[in-house]
Every structure is written in structure tokens, then in C-alpha cells.
Design a protein around this motif. Structure first.
Motif, PDB file in Angstrom:
ATOM      1  N   PRO A 154       0.829  -1.213   0.000  1.00 60.14           N
ATOM      2  CA  PRO A 154       0.000   0.000   0.000  1.00 60.14           C
ATOM      3  C   PRO A 154       0.859   1.257   0.000  1.00 60.14           C
ATOM      4  N   ILE A 155       0.338   2.313  -0.636  1.00 66.67           N
ATOM      5  CA  ILE A 155       1.053   3.591  -0.660  1.00 66.67           C
ATOM      6  C   ILE A 155       1.297   4.044   0.774  1.00 66.67           C
ATOM      7  N   GLY A 156       2.469   4.600   1.018  1.00 65.12           N
ATOM      8  CA  GLY A 156       2.892   4.934   2.375  1.00 65.12           C
ATOM      9  C   GLY A 156       2.079   6.040   3.024  1.00 65.12           C
ATOM     10  N   ASP A 157       2.313   6.206   4.315  1.00 65.27           N
ATOM     11  CA  ASP A 157       1.665   7.247   5.104  1.00 65.27           C
ATOM     12  C   ASP A 157       2.532   8.496   5.061  1.00 65.27           C
ATOM     13  N   PHE A 158       2.047   9.547   4.435  1.00 69.89           N
ATOM     14  CA  PHE A 158       2.807  10.783   4.318  1.00 69.89           C
ATOM     15  C   PHE A 158       2.232  11.887   5.198  1.00 69.89           C
TER      16      PHE A 158
END
Length: 472
Positions: A154-158
Motif C-alpha cells: 500500500p502507498i505509504g503514510d505521508f
């Protein structure tokens, strides 16, 4: 009726057809001997369209593919996998092309309307930070990749990051471990909105500031020094009205000068000073550093449009000579008025691109840089010593090098004491080698050559992760 696969326009006025396969080689053929100190993985990212494209497609529009060379105890294992983006998943489900021209949502199939998904291909840079591996593309949020398997995560937490754009050329501060980033067209549309953002050594967002660029131009790479930040904006402009008419995302304006914004690193984006340099187009930065009032940016640049697949505003394509890039030092003396501040010092014979350094010396004064030599028919890997001016080459025949990446022999080794890894395209044999060269002198014969029995798609940028091992 099924669509056919067209060749995509690429750099250097070449055309490339996609290869469309993922591969595993569990024990690669090796000539020579892998050094004992190479224990880890070399990751690369590039574009390779899995489904047919429109007829006038360009290489930048390919689906992201990440490849890995895992080094362990003198052996090398290889794997390549597509970045499993929402865009690619949708096309696999439909068994056909759904997305059209590069960054032009108006050319898509009516069944798709998710603008963020269409461009988030992760096809530009395999980048590592705080133990995570990312597939970056400059107009999107990075995809996370499992460094042991290349599975797409999953796309990371930014955090509270507002910018939709995260540059494909992040800068890691080797002292603080911070991930410095920025984005142009940062609200998702081709405007002058831009964002500077910084993540700490653990990947937590600690800073975001917004600013306006002088015009909505291309900005692929930038410079960060210990004291300053440099935002280069190139005279290839983007325009939504042109996209609606079916035109290209970028158009070169030969009457427009490149713009260079410089601000204090510990200051504010309100402090940016803009400098104009005519007849200059660059895509990559080797390194940047500050000496007193002078900010140096080392970059390969061309006198005209080096993005050969984009025409100018008069409908003209660049000549080969206009796109030849030469590594040069651009110096900005901040104590002088803007019209007197800029000095450009080209390096004789340093023709090429894809520059890299020993990243332990990033943001500071340094000595050694590496690059892909592109002085056709002279092709190879170049090494430049900025102190002595020495320039040496590892020459290639019937082949061309992709980006060279430096790996230090040990954490405390002197600058340049280590290995240069470079994928080499063997055209007649239609396959790819990975060369392991001596970082102290790349002109020497390869220490080792990792031989693949097939060709790899073009990769733009990659990284080394120490100690990473292959999984199942």
C-alpha cells in the motif's frame, strides 16, 4: 479489434518497444568475482508499458517496473516485477488499454475517471529511506515496494502532506537522515503551485511550505546544500487547454529562459530569489553545495531541448545537437545582482547524463562524480574528479550504459572507494549485463560482470540497500 503495440518515442530521438515480461534468475551467470563486501541489493525503476498505447506514446508513459539484483556471498539473484498500481490493475481486469497519452486524462477511455490513479505509475526512481523501498514518479505519491520480493505494498503514510506531487529526485541528508522533497504542479493540475516538504529520518513529515514558480514549467531534479535549496524550472511549459485540444503535456518555448529559485535552507519560501539563464535545459543534478555566498549546482545541460519527444511552440522537434548534454558547474553568487550572479563552467569532454555521486558526500563540497557517457559513437561510464579535473571512461562497444550507482566499500571508506554498478545494454546480443566497476577508477576492466540472458527495459534511477536479502 485488439490494438497493436507501437514503439514509444524515447530520449536521444530513439524509439523503444515494451518488453512486457517479469523475470526471475535465481543464480545469475557471473564473469569475475563479486567482492565480499557487496552484501545487499541494487534496485532499479523504469517504464515498460504492459498494454498497447496510443500511436504517438512516449517512454515516460510506461507502467512502472522495478528490478532487483540481490548480492549475497558472491552470488547474485535477479528479479523484475511491475509496480502493481491501480492503473495497471484496472487494465489487467479489462484486458486492454484504458489510459491514453502522457499525463492527459482527456485521452482516457470513458470507463475510467480517476485522475490520481492514471499517472501514479512509479516508473522513475527506486528509492530507499528509513528501511522502506519506494517506486517514485514526480507527479504522484510514491508506491511502497517490498525489498525482499518486489511485491507492491500500500502507498505509504505521508502524514498531513498536502502536495499531490513528490519529486522523483529526493535528496537524503547524510548527516540528519532527512528526506528532502518538493513538487511542482503540486495541486494536481499544470499551474505554478509548488510545495517544499521534508520528512525526518523516520519518514515523518516535519515541514511543508508552498510557493509559486515563475511559470508552469518542467522541474525534474533540484539541488539541496547544507545552507541553500535550489529550484530549477525549465522552459518546457504545461497547459491544460493544450491537453484538451489533444496536444502534448509539455511544449518547449525557445524564447523563455530557465528559472532558478534559491532560498536559505533554514529560511522560508518567501525568501526565494529567482535567476534566469537563457538557452539552457537540464534534467538532472549531480550534486550541489555552498561556498560562502556562492551556491554551486553541478548538472548536465543542453543548449536546447533535450526532451526530444516534445516539440517547441512552433511545432518544431529539436535537432540531435540541441539535445546533447554536457556536465557543467553553474555558480550563483548571492552577493551580486541577479544579472551578474551566474557563472557557467563546462567540463570539456564530459558529455552525458544520469549523474551520480558517493551519496555520503551529498549537499557538501565533494570530489568525484559518475555519469553515463553519451558522446556517440563513444559510449560508456564516465568518472570526473572535480579537484584535479581528471576525466576517465569505461568504454563500451556496441553497447550503452544506464545510470551508474556508487556503493562504498565500507561505511568509513574514503570518497569514491567502493564499487560502481551500471546496467549495460548489449544491442547486438539483445541482452543486459550488470557491471561491477572499481569506484576509484572506472576505466579498469570490470571486477565482475553479472550476465542476464535477456534485455531489460530502460530504467531511469535506482539505489543500493545494504544487507537486504531476497525472499521467496
Amino acid at each position: 479489434m485488439p490494438e497493436i503495440f507501437h514503439a514509444a518515442a524515447s530520449f536521444g530521438q530513439q524509439e523503444k518497444k515494451p518488453l512486457r515480461f517479469e523475470a526471475d534468475v535465481f543464480d545469475c551467470e557471473i564473469e569475475g568475482e563479486i567482492p565480499d563486501s557487496l552484501q545487499g541489493a541494487y534496485f532499479r525503476a523504469g517504464p515498460d508499458r504492459q498494454y498497447p498505447s496510443l500511436e504517438n506514446d512516449i517512454v515516460l508513459n510506461g507502467d512502472g517496473q522495478v528490478s532487483a539484483f540481490w548480492f549475497e556471498d558472491g552470488r547474485v539473484r535477479f528479479r523484475s516485477r511491475y509496480v502493481m498500481t491501480e492503473r495497471l490493475r484496472r487494465e489487467r481486469e479489462a484486458h486492454r488499454r484504458l489510459y491514453g497519452a502522457y499525463r492527459n486524462k482527456y485521452s482516457d477511455d470513458p470507463s475510467v475517471s480517476n485522475a490520481p490513479a492514471r499517472d501514479n505509475t512509479g516508473n522513475t526512481y527506486a528509492f530507499a529511506h528509513h528501511g522502506d523501498l519506494y517506486a517514485l514518479r514526480e507527479d504522484s505519491r510514491p508506491h511502497r515496494i517490498d525489498p525482499a520480493t518486489l511485491e507492491t505494498l500500500p502507498i505509504g503514510d505521508f502524514g498531513r502532506l498536502q502536495s499531490t506531487a513528490v519529486t522523483a529526485h529526493p535528496k537524503i541528508d547524510p548527516v540528519t537522515g532527512e528526506w528532502w522533497s518538493y513538487g511542482v504542479f503540486a495541486r494536481g493540475e499544470p499551474t505554478t503551485d509548488a510545495s517544499l516538504h521534508v520528512f525526518d529520518r523516520d519518514g515523518k513529515l516535519v515541514r511543508e511550505e508552498w510557493f509559486q514558480t515563475p511559470f508552469p514549467g518542467l522541474s525534474h531534479d533540484w539541488g539541496v546544500t547544507r545552507e541553500h535549496i535550489v529550484f530549477p524550472i525549465m522552459p518546457l511549459t504545461a497547459d491544460d487547454a493544450r491537453l484538451r485540444r489533444g496536444g502534448d503535456y509539455y511544449e518547449y518555448d525557445p524564447d523563455l529562459s530557465s528559472a532558478w529559485g534559491i532560498m536559505p535552507r533554514n529560511g522560508s519560501t518567501d525568501d526565494i530569489r529567482w535567476f534566469r539563464i537563457p538557452n539552457l535545459v537540464m534534467g538532472h543534478v549531480m550534486n550541489a553545495f555552498t561556498e560562502g555566498n556562492v551556491v554551486h549546482v553541478d548538472t548536465p545541460f543542453s543548449p536546447g531541448n533535450c526532451f526530444s519527444f516534445f516539440q517547441d511552440k512552433n511545432g518544431r522537434s529539436p535537432t540531435p545537437a540541441e539535445g546533447v548534454t554536457q556536465i557543467s558547474r553553474i555558480s550563483f553568487d548571492l552577493s551580486k545582482p541577479a544579472e551578474e550572479a551566474v557563472t557557467i563552467t563546462p567540463v570539456e569532454g564530459a558529455l552525458g547524463d544520469m549523474p551520480r555521486i558517493d551519496d555520503r558526500f551529498a549537499m557538501d563540497k565533494y570530489r568525484i562524480g559518475y555519469f553515463a557517457l553519451r558522446d556517440f559513437p563513444n559510449m560508456g561510464i564516465g568518472q570526473l574528479d572535480w579537484e584535479s579535473g581528471d576525466l576517465v571512461f569505461h568504454a563500451l562497444e556496441g553497447a550503452a550504459a544506464q545510470e551508474p550507482v556508487f556503493v562504498p566499500r565500507s561505511p568509513d571508506a574514503p570518497e569514491g572507494d567502493g564499487y560502481v554498478l551500471a546496467a549495460v545494454d548489449r544491442f547486438a546480443e539483445r541482452r543486459t549485463d550488470l557491471l561491477v566497476l572499481d569506484g576509484n577508477d572506472v576505466s579498469r576492466p570490470p571486477i565482475a560482470t553479472v550476465k542476464l540472458p535477456f534485455a531489460l527495459p530502460m530504467a531511469f534511477h535506482g539505489c543500493w540497500m545494504e544487507g537486504v536479502k531476497a525472499g521467496d
